[in-house]
Design a protein around this motif. Structure first.
Motif, short mmCIF file in Angstrom:
data_model
loop_
_atom_site.label_atom_id
_atom_site.label_comp_id
_atom_site.label_asym_id
_atom_site.label_seq_id
_atom_site.Cartn_x
_atom_site.Cartn_y
_atom_site.Cartn_z
N HIS A 34 0.85 -1.19 0.00
CA HIS A 34 0.00 0.00 0.00
C HIS A 34 0.89 1.25 0.00
O HIS A 34 2.12 1.17 -0.01
CB HIS A 34 -0.92 0.01 1.22
CG HIS A 34 -1.90 -1.12 1.23
ND1 HIS A 34 -2.96 -1.18 0.35
CD2 HIS A 34 -2.00 -2.23 2.02
CE1 HIS A 34 -3.67 -2.27 0.59
NE2 HIS A 34 -3.11 -2.93 1.59
N GLY A 35 0.26 2.41 0.03
CA GLY A 35 1.02 3.65 0.13
C GLY A 35 1.52 3.89 1.54
O GLY A 35 1.28 3.10 2.46
N SER A 59 2.39 9.26 -1.77
CA SER A 59 1.93 7.87 -1.89
C SER A 59 0.58 7.59 -1.25
O SER A 59 -0.03 6.57 -1.54
CB SER A 59 2.98 6.94 -1.26
OG SER A 59 2.98 7.06 0.16
N SER A 60 0.11 8.44 -0.34
CA SER A 60 -1.18 8.19 0.30
C SER A 60 -2.16 9.30 -0.05
O SER A 60 -1.76 10.45 -0.26
CB SER A 60 -1.03 8.06 1.82
OG SER A 60 -0.48 9.24 2.37
N LYS A 71 9.65 4.03 -8.49
CA LYS A 71 9.47 4.32 -7.06
C LYS A 71 10.82 4.30 -6.35
O LYS A 71 11.14 5.22 -5.58
CB LYS A 71 8.52 3.30 -6.43
CG LYS A 71 8.37 3.45 -4.93
CD LYS A 71 7.46 2.38 -4.34
CE LYS A 71 7.40 2.48 -2.83
NZ LYS A 71 6.53 1.44 -2.24
N ARG A 103 3.12 5.83 -4.90
CA ARG A 103 2.48 4.51 -4.74
C ARG A 103 2.71 3.69 -6.00
O ARG A 103 2.30 4.09 -7.09
CB ARG A 103 0.98 4.70 -4.49
CG ARG A 103 0.10 3.45 -4.63
CD ARG A 103 0.33 2.47 -3.49
NE ARG A 103 -0.82 1.63 -3.25
CZ ARG A 103 -1.03 0.42 -3.78
NH1 ARG A 103 -0.16 -0.10 -4.62
NH2 ARG A 103 -2.12 -0.27 -3.46
#
Length: 340
Positions: free
Chosen positions: A5-6, A21-22, A292, A304
């Motif tokens: 996940h982020g 990322s979130s 990333k 992400r």
């Protein structure tokens, strides 16, 4: 999906200076909430309310819902797993590409999982599964389904249970919540995660809304003391002090549009449309995992890697708009990536 996940900087041995990322509002933890929680530390010397009854009733009143129309959860993801457990063995449709936990939770409890492409969802489609998961707005792509049409879909298929995840409903102008319509939709469960806009996801506060008869089937599987004292305190503070948690949505969406336009100008990237502050893009050189890692090493930027989401290939990445300085850094970095 335990990992992938982020917001996974804790797995990386590198300082992160810009976290894209979130899907949070990037404004950060409100100082008023931080101060309030500091004053609540003594409460952790006692057990919290078994089901968070006081906050539940407070939220039902705030949302103009009936008694027992809210089930508090340890984050929205726990709500997904509780629903999957409550209807173990069901046939389940997941509209995607989307958040992997709908399918993962369903498989864990023996569901037969089917996928339906987002662009195939229409209020006139035939529903032939017991459970129907749809994230609106969708994560990771930011697509939205009009609230009125979604109401029609749910109302026309009353023998099937619809789970509508509204975790990102505060980040769009293009659809509306179904909570005001719960009173006439007995086959609907709504997942909410207000911590994303309020910037305290680490406290894991979410809830499920639904009519009592249906929600009680899920409530039977909730463990006691699911929310800790500080999560309950933060939830109550959020309800009673809404002005503190307001954020400039129109400015955020405008900034997201500008960020997308700048990334679209990079030929090595394919940028996808969105109705929220987060969006997908695809790197046409290398993979999302490589990009990333490169961004973390060279710039301290975290994105992400969305390639682990069912239906997306190995070049897909997701980012959420941040402030001007961070957005500029991301654009600069991605231009350098494209020139490699």
């Amino acid at each position: 999906m335990k990992h992938g996940h982020g917001d996974d900087a804790y797995l990386l041995n590198k300082k992160i200076v810009a976290d894209f990322s979130s899907n949070l509002w990037y404004g950060g933890l409100r100082p008023e909430l931080k101060s309030h929680l500091a004053g609540m530390l003594d409460t952790i010397g006692h057990y919290p309310q078994v089901a968070g009854e006081q906050l539940q009733q407070q939220m039902e009143k705030h949302l103009k819902l009936g008694a027992d129309n809210i089930l508090l959860t340890d984050g929205a993801t726990q709500g997904i797993y509780l629903i999957a457990q409550a209807f173990a063995g069901a046939t389940t449709t997941v509209v995607g590409p989307t958040y992997p936990e709908y399918a993962d939770a369903s498989r864990l409890f023996g569901h037969q999982v089917r996928y339906l492409s987002w662009d195939k969802v229409d209020h006139g489609i035939h529903i032939d599964s017991d459970i129907f998961f749809i994230c609106n707005p969708n994560n990771p792509g930011g697509q939205v389904y009009p609230g009125e049409q979604l109401q029609q879909l749910v109302a026309a298929n009353r023998k099937h249970i619809f789970v509508v995840d509204e975790a990102y409903i505060q980040f769009t102008r293009e659809t509306t919540s179904l909570i005001p319509h719960l009173h006439r939709l007995p086959n609907l469960l709504i997942l909410r995660s207000p911590t994303k806009a309020a910037c305290f996801p680490g406290l894991r506060f979410g809830y499920i809304a639904g009519q009592k008869a249906l929600l009680d089937k899920v409530r039977a599987y909730q463990m006691p003391w699911a929310l800790n004292q500080l999560a309950l305190a933060a939830g109550s503070y959020l309800i009673t002090n809404p002005a503190i948690f307001e954020f400039p949505l129109d400015n955020l969406l405008a900034d997201a549009f500008q960020l997308r336009e700048k990334l679209k100008a990079i030929p090595e990237l394919k940028v996808y449309p969105t109705y929220t502050h987060y969006f997908l893009f695809e790197t046409l050189t290398g993979t999302a995992a490589e990009l990333k890692s490169w961004l973390v090493d060279k710039y301290g930027i975290l994105i992400r890697d969305a390639s682990n989401i069912e239906g997306l290939s190995n070049g897909f990445c997701r980012v959420a708009c941040r402030g001007e300085k961070d957005n500029k850094l991301l654009v600069t970095a991605l231009k350098k990536w494209a020139l490699q």
